[in-house]
Design a protein around this motif. Sequence first.
Motif, PDB file in Angstrom:
ATOM      1  N   PRO A  29      43.144  31.701  48.420  1.00  0.00           N
ATOM      2  CA  PRO A  29      41.747  31.697  48.861  1.00  0.00           C
ATOM      3  C   PRO A  29      40.834  31.175  47.756  1.00  0.00           C
ATOM      4  O   PRO A  29      41.179  31.235  46.572  1.00  0.00           O
ATOM      5  CB  PRO A  29      41.453  33.164  49.165  1.00  0.00           C
ATOM      6  N   LEU A  30      39.690  30.681  48.140  1.00  0.00           N
ATOM      7  CA  LEU A  30      38.758  30.091  47.162  1.00  0.00           C
ATOM      8  C   LEU A  30      38.380  31.062  46.058  1.00  0.00           C
ATOM      9  O   LEU A  30      38.128  30.656  44.926  1.00  0.00           O
ATOM     10  CB  LEU A  30      37.508  29.576  47.867  1.00  0.00           C
ATOM     11  N   GLN A  31      38.331  32.354  46.336  1.00  0.00           N
ATOM     12  CA  GLN A  31      37.946  33.321  45.314  1.00  0.00           C
ATOM     13  C   GLN A  31      38.946  33.371  44.162  1.00  0.00           C
ATOM     14  O   GLN A  31      38.643  33.909  43.104  1.00  0.00           O
ATOM     15  CB  GLN A  31      37.774  34.707  45.923  1.00  0.00           C
ATOM     16  N   CYS A  32      40.129  32.815  44.349  1.00  0.00           N
ATOM     17  CA  CYS A  32      41.132  32.787  43.279  1.00  0.00           C
ATOM     18  C   CYS A  32      40.905  31.640  42.301  1.00  0.00           C
ATOM     19  O   CYS A  32      41.547  31.586  41.263  1.00  0.00           O
ATOM     20  CB  CYS A  32      42.532  32.667  43.866  1.00  0.00           C
ATOM     21  N   TYR A  33      40.030  30.721  42.655  1.00  0.00           N
ATOM     22  CA  TYR A  33      39.757  29.582  41.801  1.00  0.00           C
ATOM     23  C   TYR A  33      38.499  29.825  40.988  1.00  0.00           C
ATOM     24  O   TYR A  33      37.482  30.246  41.517  1.00  0.00           O
ATOM     25  CB  TYR A  33      39.568  28.304  42.635  1.00  0.00           C
ATOM     26  N   SER A  34      38.590  29.537  39.735  1.00  0.00           N
ATOM     27  CA  SER A  34      37.435  29.683  38.863  1.00  0.00           C
ATOM     28  C   SER A  34      36.477  28.516  39.069  1.00  0.00           C
ATOM     29  O   SER A  34      36.891  27.409  39.419  1.00  0.00           O
ATOM     30  CB  SER A  34      37.918  29.703  37.414  1.00  0.00           C
ATOM     31  N   SER A  35      35.202  28.752  38.810  1.00  0.00           N
ATOM     32  CA  SER A  35      34.242  27.647  38.866  1.00  0.00           C
ATOM     33  C   SER A  35      34.458  26.712  37.678  1.00  0.00           C
ATOM     34  O   SER A  35      34.082  25.554  37.717  1.00  0.00           O
ATOM     35  CB  SER A  35      32.813  28.176  38.881  1.00  0.00           C
ATOM     36  N   ILE A  36      35.067  27.226  36.612  1.00  0.00           N
ATOM     37  CA  ILE A  36      35.431  26.396  35.471  1.00  0.00           C
ATOM     38  C   ILE A  36      36.855  25.920  35.709  1.00  0.00           C
ATOM     39  O   ILE A  36      37.775  26.724  35.766  1.00  0.00           O
ATOM     40  CB  ILE A  36      35.351  27.185  34.140  1.00  0.00           C
ATOM     41  N   GLN A  37      37.049  24.631  35.873  1.00  0.00           N
ATOM     42  CA  GLN A  37      38.365  24.110  36.222  1.00  0.00           C
ATOM     43  C   GLN A  37      39.233  23.800  35.008  1.00  0.00           C
ATOM     44  O   GLN A  37      40.330  23.304  35.143  1.00  0.00           O
ATOM     45  CB  GLN A  37      38.221  22.873  37.103  1.00  0.00           C
ATOM     46  N   ASP A  38      38.767  24.104  33.826  1.00  0.00           N
ATOM     47  CA  ASP A  38      39.542  23.905  32.613  1.00  0.00           C
ATOM     48  C   ASP A  38      39.988  25.279  32.114  1.00  0.00           C
ATOM     49  O   ASP A  38      39.212  26.001  31.495  1.00  0.00           O
ATOM     50  CB  ASP A  38      38.685  23.201  31.557  1.00  0.00           C
ATOM     51  N   PRO A  39      41.231  25.681  32.395  1.00  0.00           N
ATOM     52  CA  PRO A  39      41.657  27.035  32.034  1.00  0.00           C
ATOM     53  C   PRO A  39      41.623  27.299  30.537  1.00  0.00           C
ATOM     54  O   PRO A  39      41.380  28.423  30.107  1.00  0.00           O
ATOM     55  CB  PRO A  39      43.083  27.125  32.582  1.00  0.00           C
ATOM     56  N   ILE A  40      41.844  26.283  29.729  1.00  0.00           N
ATOM     57  CA  ILE A  40      41.810  26.462  28.278  1.00  0.00           C
ATOM     58  C   ILE A  40      40.389  26.787  27.843  1.00  0.00           C
ATOM     59  O   ILE A  40      40.157  27.724  27.081  1.00  0.00           O
ATOM     60  CB  ILE A  40      42.339  25.212  27.557  1.00  0.00           C
TER      61      ILE A  40
END
Length: 83
Positions: A29-40
């Motif tokens: 689901p979308l809630q699992c994705y961060s608004s920051i797409q760079d995990p580092i």
Amino acid sequence: MRALESERDFGAWLLDIGEKKSGSTIQLPLQCYSSIQDPIHQLYSDIDFSSVTPQELKDQALLTVNNERCMEINNSVGIYAGK
């Protein structure tokens, strides 16, 4: 599973996965994705790599599904840290 009212949909989604109702492909689901797409950046942006100690990093980790992706992330963290 106990969940807040705002977490009921997520709880139902987890139960569906556990009962194999989602088939062979699981869509996050979308809630699992961060608004920051760079995990580092998301994990390490507040760290001063010139003075960080291993103790300060012990509670932070990125999980990957394979070693190849792990190496990519490790190399990127080295670049991010200026090493």
